[in-house]
Design an enzyme around this catalytic site. Structure first.
Site, short mmCIF file in Angstrom:
data_model
loop_
_atom_site.label_atom_id
_atom_site.label_comp_id
_atom_site.label_asym_id
_atom_site.label_seq_id
_atom_site.Cartn_x
_atom_site.Cartn_y
_atom_site.Cartn_z
N PHE A 126 0.85 -1.20 0.00
CA PHE A 126 0.00 0.00 0.00
C PHE A 126 0.89 1.25 0.00
O PHE A 126 1.89 1.30 0.70
CB PHE A 126 -0.91 -0.04 1.24
CG PHE A 126 -2.01 0.97 1.24
CD1 PHE A 126 -3.20 0.71 0.57
CD2 PHE A 126 -1.86 2.18 1.88
CE1 PHE A 126 -4.24 1.65 0.57
CE2 PHE A 126 -2.89 3.13 1.89
CZ PHE A 126 -4.08 2.86 1.23
N ASP A 200 0.96 -4.62 8.70
CA ASP A 200 -0.18 -3.74 8.49
C ASP A 200 -1.40 -4.63 8.30
O ASP A 200 -1.48 -5.39 7.34
CB ASP A 200 0.04 -2.84 7.27
CG ASP A 200 -1.06 -1.78 7.15
OD1 ASP A 200 -2.19 -2.05 7.60
OD2 ASP A 200 -0.78 -0.70 6.60
N TYR A 225 -11.72 1.73 10.35
CA TYR A 225 -12.90 2.21 9.61
C TYR A 225 -13.27 1.29 8.45
O TYR A 225 -14.22 1.55 7.75
CB TYR A 225 -12.69 3.65 9.11
CG TYR A 225 -11.40 3.87 8.34
CD1 TYR A 225 -11.29 3.48 7.02
CD2 TYR A 225 -10.31 4.49 8.95
CE1 TYR A 225 -10.11 3.68 6.32
CE2 TYR A 225 -9.12 4.68 8.26
CZ TYR A 225 -9.04 4.27 6.94
OH TYR A 225 -7.86 4.46 6.25
N LYS A 226 -12.50 0.22 8.26
CA LYS A 226 -12.81 -0.74 7.19
C LYS A 226 -13.73 -1.82 7.76
O LYS A 226 -14.87 -1.52 8.08
CB LYS A 226 -11.50 -1.27 6.62
CG LYS A 226 -10.72 -0.14 5.92
CD LYS A 226 -9.34 -0.50 5.46
CE LYS A 226 -8.74 0.69 4.70
NZ LYS A 226 -7.31 0.53 4.40
N ARG A 375 -12.65 -3.71 -7.47
CA ARG A 375 -12.48 -4.38 -6.18
C ARG A 375 -13.83 -4.53 -5.50
O ARG A 375 -14.56 -3.56 -5.34
CB ARG A 375 -11.54 -3.51 -5.33
CG ARG A 375 -10.80 -4.26 -4.27
CD ARG A 375 -9.79 -3.37 -3.59
NE ARG A 375 -10.41 -2.23 -2.93
CZ ARG A 375 -9.80 -1.50 -2.01
NH1 ARG A 375 -8.58 -1.78 -1.63
NH2 ARG A 375 -10.42 -0.47 -1.45
#
Ligand SMILES: *Cc1c(COP(=O)(O)O)cnc(C)c1O
Length: 415
Positions: A126, A200, A225-226, A375
């Site tokens: 990422f 991560d 928040y995912k 995605r």
């Protein structure tokens, strides 16, 4: 061939089907395939935020700090117990994932015992992870793995550098492909070479089972928040194994990480334990919302959530084989359930325009990732198998009708 009836049958025996009712679903026709970017709002979170604002702030004012002061620790412990396989006292909630990465990467490279250690990561990690690591040790001290991250490629890279690498950092679930790495084995490999590992977990937490203590993980960070549904910009977590607490110096010597915070000492002494990696005043309202979201998901349990993640992604993959393969889509996610997280990536030459058409004309909300990925993140907490199946059918329809061809080719500010 997978059918709508197969998806219905999975829903009929879904042990956590009830959990969907715990969430705000404003539009029942919309198929939300972006739970891995921003999880849905739960009723409990909305009520907790309302209570924090109206009662704790509105009425209690500054006296509410008696109840707020330990939230970064208690919510951290709740994340540790419910989702990380972490005993209490090793996880805190603070700052963003980016800032926590910086704090722990810098602590890990300073506290690792080497004067100028190198850092190992992968070229497709990422962006924020690669940028932060570059910032911590300098771009020429970051070694990049170009192939898939496996025990072998990590072992090779660490061996090639002959002990110069002090820290290795990877994403447990790849944000694009959804690949789930063998965290235990890769952690053991880095340890054999004398390096620390920093994971991560942003796309893994709440989606797959994690056993950080049992796997001897050194450090980890991740978003809330995912899949944890903490809300936009909810603070991130960081984990440091207890055996490293005294060895890793806090990088931001803030008063929330100081030994005796309200003694206002002339100089800094770190708090015992993981608390030393806290910096400043936490976002209390967001923490209250996150605390409620974790209790909601915790009632279902991570093994049920992860199992449903595997069946949901299985439905998407099977339906994509039937409906999308001959329409120009290639699967970029593993067919092996234990080797993927809870999202599926499909490659298509026109992925960006297809994503826009899905949102505009089919009430399907995926996201696009450069250069060619659609995605689909169907979060197990609130997605039915029929929704995942239906989304694939709608994608086929959008492509057949050519609806994407009228969409702009240039990228939006947010993709
Ligand atoms: C989403 C995500 C982030 C986001 O970091 P922020 O600091 O919250 O913006 C970081 N790393 C990974 C792997 C992610 O998936």
């Amino acid at each position: 061939m997978t059918t709508l009836d197969d998806a219905r049958a999975l829903d009929a025996r879904d042990p956590i089907a009830w959990l969907r009712d715990a969430f705000v679903i404003a539009d029942d026709d919309q198929l939300y395939a972006d739970g891995n970017s921003l999880g849905r709002l739960s009723h409990a979170t909305r009520e907790a935020i309302d209570r924090a604002v109206t009662e704790e702030w509105g009425r209690g004012l500054v006296r509410s700090w008696d109840r707020w002061i330990d939230l970064p620790v208690s919510v951290g412990d709740a994340i540790g117990a419910n989702f990380l396989g972490a005993a209490p006292g090793q996880t805190v909630v603070s700052d963003s994932t980016t800032v926590n990465l910086y704090k722990l990467a810098a602590a890990g490279t300073r506290g690792g015992g080497q004067p100028h250690p190198m850092v190992l990561t992968n070229a497709t990690n990422f962006p924020t992870d690669r940028y932060v690591l570059e910032g911590v040790v300098g771009p020429d001290r970051v070694d990049l793995i170009d192939e898939p991250v496996t025990v072998e490629s990590v072992d090779d890279a660490l061996g090639r550098r002959g002990g110069q690498i002090g820290l290795a950092s990877f994403s447990a679930v790849d944000y694009r492909s959804g690949a789930l790495l063998d965290i235990a084995a890769i952690t053991a490999a880095t340890r054999r070479h004398g390096a620390l590992v920093l994971w991560d977990l942003s796309h893994a937490v709440g989606a797959v089972e994690l056993e950080l203590d049992a796997w001897n993980v050194d450090m980890a960070v991740g978003c809330t928040y995912k899949y944890l549904n903490g809300g936009p910009g909810a603070p991130a977590f960081l984990y440091v194994a207890e055996r490293l607490h005294d060895r890793l110096p806090p990088v931001v010597q803030g008063w929330f990480g100081a030994a005796d915070q309200f003694a206002m000492h002339p100089s800094y002494a770190p708090a015992p334990g993981v608390r030393r990696h806290l910096a400043g005043t936490p976002p209390v309202v967001a923490l209250r919302g996150l605390e409620a979201a974790i209790a909601t998901l915790g009632a279902a349990g991570i093994s049920a959530l992860a199992a449903k993640g595997r069946t949901l992604t299985g439905v998407v993959i099977a339906a994509a084989d039937d409906h999308l393969r001959h329409r120009g889509f290639d699967l970029a996610t593993s067919r092996e359930p234990s080797a993927r997280g809870a999202h599926v990536a499909l490659r298509h030459d026109d992925a960006w325009r297809i994503c826009q058409a899905l949102i505009a004309h089919a009430s399907v909300v995926p996201d696009f990732r450069e250069p060619d990925i659609v995605r689909l993140g169907f979060a197990p907490a609130y997605t039915r198998h029929v929704d995942a199946y239906d989304a694939v059918v709608r994608i086929a329809r959008v492509v057949d009708q050519g609806l994407h061809e009228a969409m702009p080719a240039e990228r939006a500010r947010v993709t």
